[in-house]
Design an enzyme around this catalytic site. Structure first.
Site, PDB file in Angstrom:
ATOM      1  N   HIS A 108       0.853  -1.185   0.000  1.00  0.00           N
ATOM      2  CA  HIS A 108       0.000   0.000   0.000  1.00  0.00           C
ATOM      3  C   HIS A 108       0.884   1.228   0.000  1.00  0.00           C
ATOM      4  CE1 HIS A 108      -3.158   2.801   1.215  1.00  0.00           C
ATOM      5  NE2 HIS A 108      -3.997   1.882   0.774  1.00  0.00           N
TER       6      HIS A 108
ATOM      7  N   ASP B  13      -7.998  -5.507   0.171  1.00  0.00           N
ATOM      8  CA  ASP B  13      -8.468  -6.256  -0.992  1.00  0.00           C
ATOM      9  C   ASP B  13      -8.095  -7.728  -0.930  1.00  0.00           C
ATOM     10  OD1 ASP B  13      -9.683  -4.112  -2.197  1.00  0.00           O
ATOM     11  OD2 ASP B  13      -7.786  -3.384  -2.975  1.00  0.00           O
TER      12      ASP B  13
HETATM   13  N1  CMC Z   1       4.148  -7.613  -4.809  1.00  0.00           N
HETATM   14  C1  CMC Z   1       5.494  -7.610  -4.963  1.00  0.00           C
HETATM   15  N2  CMC Z   1       6.272  -6.521  -4.846  1.00  0.00           N
HETATM   16  C2  CMC Z   1       5.657  -5.349  -4.553  1.00  0.00           C
HETATM   17  C3  CMC Z   1       4.264  -5.275  -4.364  1.00  0.00           C
HETATM   18  C4  CMC Z   1       3.499  -6.451  -4.496  1.00  0.00           C
HETATM   19  N3  CMC Z   1       2.164  -6.428  -4.341  1.00  0.00           N
HETATM   20  N4  CMC Z   1       3.919  -3.990  -4.089  1.00  0.00           N
HETATM   21  C5  CMC Z   1       5.053  -3.291  -4.095  1.00  0.00           C
HETATM   22  N5  CMC Z   1       6.097  -4.116  -4.368  1.00  0.00           N
HETATM   23  C6  CMC Z   1       7.525  -3.718  -4.410  1.00  0.00           C
HETATM   24  C7  CMC Z   1       7.832  -2.949  -5.679  1.00  0.00           C
HETATM   25  O1  CMC Z   1       8.283  -3.803  -6.700  1.00  0.00           O
HETATM   26  C8  CMC Z   1       8.890  -1.973  -5.209  1.00  0.00           C
HETATM   27  O2  CMC Z   1      10.123  -2.667  -5.171  1.00  0.00           O
HETATM   28  P1  CMC Z   1      11.497  -1.862  -5.472  1.00  0.00           P
HETATM   29  O3  CMC Z   1      11.623  -0.830  -4.385  1.00  0.00           O
HETATM   30  O4  CMC Z   1      12.532  -2.937  -5.381  1.00  0.00           O
HETATM   31  O5  CMC Z   1      11.340  -1.273  -6.846  1.00  0.00           O
HETATM   32  C9  CMC Z   1       8.497  -1.666  -3.772  1.00  0.00           C
HETATM   33  O6  CMC Z   1       7.728  -2.800  -3.321  1.00  0.00           O
HETATM   34  C10 CMC Z   1       7.660  -0.397  -3.633  1.00  0.00           C
HETATM   35  O7  CMC Z   1       6.568  -0.485  -4.549  1.00  0.00           O
HETATM   36  P2  CMC Z   1       5.942   0.766  -5.320  1.00  0.00           P
HETATM   37  O8  CMC Z   1       5.205   0.269  -6.509  1.00  0.00           O
HETATM   38  O9  CMC Z   1       7.014   1.780  -5.540  1.00  0.00           O
HETATM   39  O10 CMC Z   1       4.956   1.299  -4.211  1.00  0.00           O
HETATM   40  P3  CMC Z   1       3.685   2.210  -4.456  1.00  0.00           P
HETATM   41  O11 CMC Z   1       3.439   2.890  -3.162  1.00  0.00           O
HETATM   42  O12 CMC Z   1       3.874   3.069  -5.672  1.00  0.00           O
HETATM   43  O13 CMC Z   1       2.537   1.158  -4.795  1.00  0.00           O
HETATM   44  C11 CMC Z   1       0.670  -0.276  -4.642  1.00  0.00           C
HETATM   45  C12 CMC Z   1       1.515   0.789  -3.927  1.00  0.00           C
HETATM   46  C13 CMC Z   1      -0.579  -0.569  -3.792  1.00  0.00           C
HETATM   47  C14 CMC Z   1       0.207   0.247  -6.012  1.00  0.00           C
HETATM   48  C15 CMC Z   1       1.519  -1.568  -4.820  1.00  0.00           C
HETATM   49  O14 CMC Z   1       1.931  -2.064  -3.558  1.00  0.00           O
HETATM   50  C16 CMC Z   1       0.783  -2.655  -5.612  1.00  0.00           C
HETATM   51  O15 CMC Z   1       0.811  -2.634  -6.850  1.00  0.00           O
HETATM   52  N6  CMC Z   1       0.121  -3.611  -4.895  1.00  0.00           N
HETATM   53  C17 CMC Z   1      -0.693  -4.619  -5.567  1.00  0.00           C
HETATM   54  C18 CMC Z   1      -2.041  -4.008  -5.939  1.00  0.00           C
HETATM   55  C19 CMC Z   1      -2.947  -3.807  -4.750  1.00  0.00           C
HETATM   56  O16 CMC Z   1      -3.100  -4.712  -3.914  1.00  0.00           O
HETATM   57  N7  CMC Z   1      -3.576  -2.642  -4.683  1.00  0.00           N
HETATM   58  C20 CMC Z   1      -4.586  -2.333  -3.649  1.00  0.00           C
HETATM   59  C21 CMC Z   1      -4.218  -1.194  -2.782  1.00  0.00           C
HETATM   60  S1  CMC Z   1      -5.286  -1.096  -1.350  1.00  0.00           S
HETATM   61  C22 CMC Z   1      -6.845  -0.657  -1.931  1.00  0.00           C
HETATM   62  C23 CMC Z   1      -6.898   0.668  -2.626  1.00  0.00           C
HETATM   63  O17 CMC Z   1      -6.355   1.665  -2.134  1.00  0.00           O
HETATM   64  O18 CMC Z   1      -7.541   0.722  -3.663  1.00  0.00           O
END
Ligand code: CMC
Length: 429
Positions: A306, A364
């Site tokens: 998140h 989720d």
């Molecule tokens: N599985 C594996 N690796 C992950 C995941 C995951 N679900 N989420 C983040 N990472 C890694 C990512 O690869 C990155 O690694 P590095 O620093 O080595 O490049 C690191 O963790 C940080 O990720 P980010 O994408 O820079 O973080 P963000 O804050 O931009 O993204 C997020 C947040 C929710 C989009 C992301 O965690 C994600 O895609 N999660 C899966 C989708 C999901 O479950 N979304 C629902 C969010 S909660 C409900 C809502 O708000 O709608």
């Protein structure tokens, strides 16, 4: 109100910027005058360090896993309140008295029907359309049906639009579902509570009686509470930005629904359940965990991570409990998806990659299993999220409209395209 000052040094120039403190959470540096003083913009794509507005509605402490609505912790609201009480709290700022609650419930209930012409609108869509596509269109179309509540300068019309949105979303969501599966629309039943009425509109058929199960209605209501608001997330910011131009509330909520649909946001509940089905059995979990950790593989564990929570999502804890209650009530003892989910959660919570990156299960992760057990197809999951989030969007939109300092939202950019050049006639290119 400036609480202190931050000094920014740019070359030979020192710039004083006021630092403001909220009730809770980090201070903010007010950079509103930066361009005027220095001719520079700030750069923060993804808004990772930027507060886009001032708000009194919801507070999140992502490190501690805290979520408060108007100061009340989400677990207390989910366990002791009901969804319409939370709606009142979000919209009006205080918990309602018994009389206020009765009046609010009455007003919402009296707005549950949609204009009959709306049903024709639905039939314009293909039956195999994704229900979120249908919702984007139909909610946007509300402004074509309710002209008497689109004047955003009139507080009464704003209030009527808010009531209509909260009341009509379950009806529209149920209609999207019924259309999707080829069953007749079921009209709202005003002697039922909000969640029971929704389940009734989704699962009743004209040829037999439908008795909502109170345990399942309570679970549905709790799912609505858990999704009601989440401060300045992508869809809420979309609603605020759309509303900042003076667009009517129905159009703004349609914009929020479009944003919510993406798999990184509300679409994650659908994606999480699809992922659990794809994993299929506990034995295959290591393969998927390895893929999630592989930098060259775009696969992510859906339902994990998140932007704000770097701790267990407080909503996920309540959701997990609700999942067990629903499965218990329905007598589902061996759900292979639940087995996969529990084991995946266990592995991820002990794996160095997930610990280091602070990737915990989010709401989720468990909501999909519960919604599936309640009888919803995966394509409806994000629709249910939109239904519940509507009150948050409306509360945030109203707060913005009532703010005397409100301006149209207009971000700037770092331009990296070509400098000015002269037009070249086609035969000279
Ligand atoms: N599985 C594996 N690796 C992950 C995941 C995951 N679900 N989420 C983040 N990472 C890694 C990512 O690869 C990155 O690694 P590095 O620093 O080595 O490049 C690191 O963790 C940080 O990720 P980010 O994408 O820079 O973080 P963000 O804050 O931009 O993204 C997020 C947040 C929710 C989009 C992301 O965690 C994600 O895609 N999660 C899966 C989708 C999901 O479950 N979304 C629902 C969010 S909660 C409900 C809502 O708000 O709608």
């Amino acid at each position: 109100m400036a609480d202190s000052t931050a000094k920014l040094t740019m070359g030979a120039q020192d710039v004083d910027l006021s630092v403001r403190s909220g009730t809770l959470g980090p201070d903010v540096v007010d950079i509103g005058a930066l361009y005027k003083k220095t001719g520079t913009f700030t750069y923060d794509p993804g808004f990772t360090s930027t507060a886009s507005c001032e708000s009194k509605i919801t507070f999140i402490d992502g490190d501690e896993g805290v979520l408060l609505h108007r100061g009340y912790p989400i677990d207390q609201l989910a366990e002791q309140g009901d969804f319409l009480e939370v709606c009142y709290l979000l919209l009006y700022g205080e918990l309602p008295t018994a009389t206020q609650k009765q009046d609010f419930d009455y007003r919402v209930t009296r707005h549950t029907m949609v204009h009959e012409q709306m049903s024709r609108f639905f039939t314009g869509f293909r039956r195999d359309a994704h229900p979120m596509a249908v919702m984007c269109g139909c909610v946007g179309a509300l402004s074509a049906f309710y002209h008497d509540s689109t004047d955003i300068t009139d507080p009464h019309q704003r209030m009527v639009a808010s009531m209509r949105m909260v009341a009509k979303m379950p009806t529209l969501a149920a209609m999207a579902y019924k259309y999707h599966i080829g069953q007749p629309f079921v009209y709202p039943k005003n002697d039922l509570d909000y969640a029971s009425n929704f389940l009734h509109m989704c699962f009743a058929v004209p040829c037999e009686e439908y008795e909502p199960n109170p345990v399942l209605s309570r679970a549905m209501d709790r799912i609505f509470i858990l999704h009601a608001d989440h401060e300045q997330n992508a869809s809420t910011s979309t609603v605020r930005l759309a509303g900042s131009s003076g667009a009517n509330p129905f159009a703004c909520i349609a914009a929020g629904i479009a944003c919510l649909w993406g798999p990184a946001h509300g679409g994650a509940n659908e994606a999480a359940l699809n992922m659990l089905s794809e994993i299929g059995s506990v034995e295959r979990i290591p393969e998927f965990v390895a893929r999630a950790k592989d930098k060259d593989d775009p696969f992510r564990l859906m339902g994990f991570g998140h932007r704000v929570y770097k701790n267990y999502d407080p909503r996920a804890k309540i959701m997990q409990k609700t999942t067990h209650e629903v499965l218990g009530e329905l007598g589902i003892k061996d759900d292979p998806l639940l087995d996969v989910a529990m084991e995946l959660e266990r592995i991820a919570l002990t794996d160095d990659y997930f610990i280091e990156k602070k990737l915990y299960p989010n709401i989720d992760f468990y909501s999909g299993i519960t919604l599936k057990a309640l009888g919803f197809p995966t394509t409806m999951f994000t629709v249910l999220f939109a239904l519940a989030r509507t009150v948050g969007w409306i509360a945030q939109w109203s707060e913005m409209i009532e703010d005397p300092n409100q301006k149209i939202g207009r971000p700037r950019q770092l331009y990296t395209g070509s400098p000015q050049r002269d037009y070249v006639p086609m035969d000279k290119r």
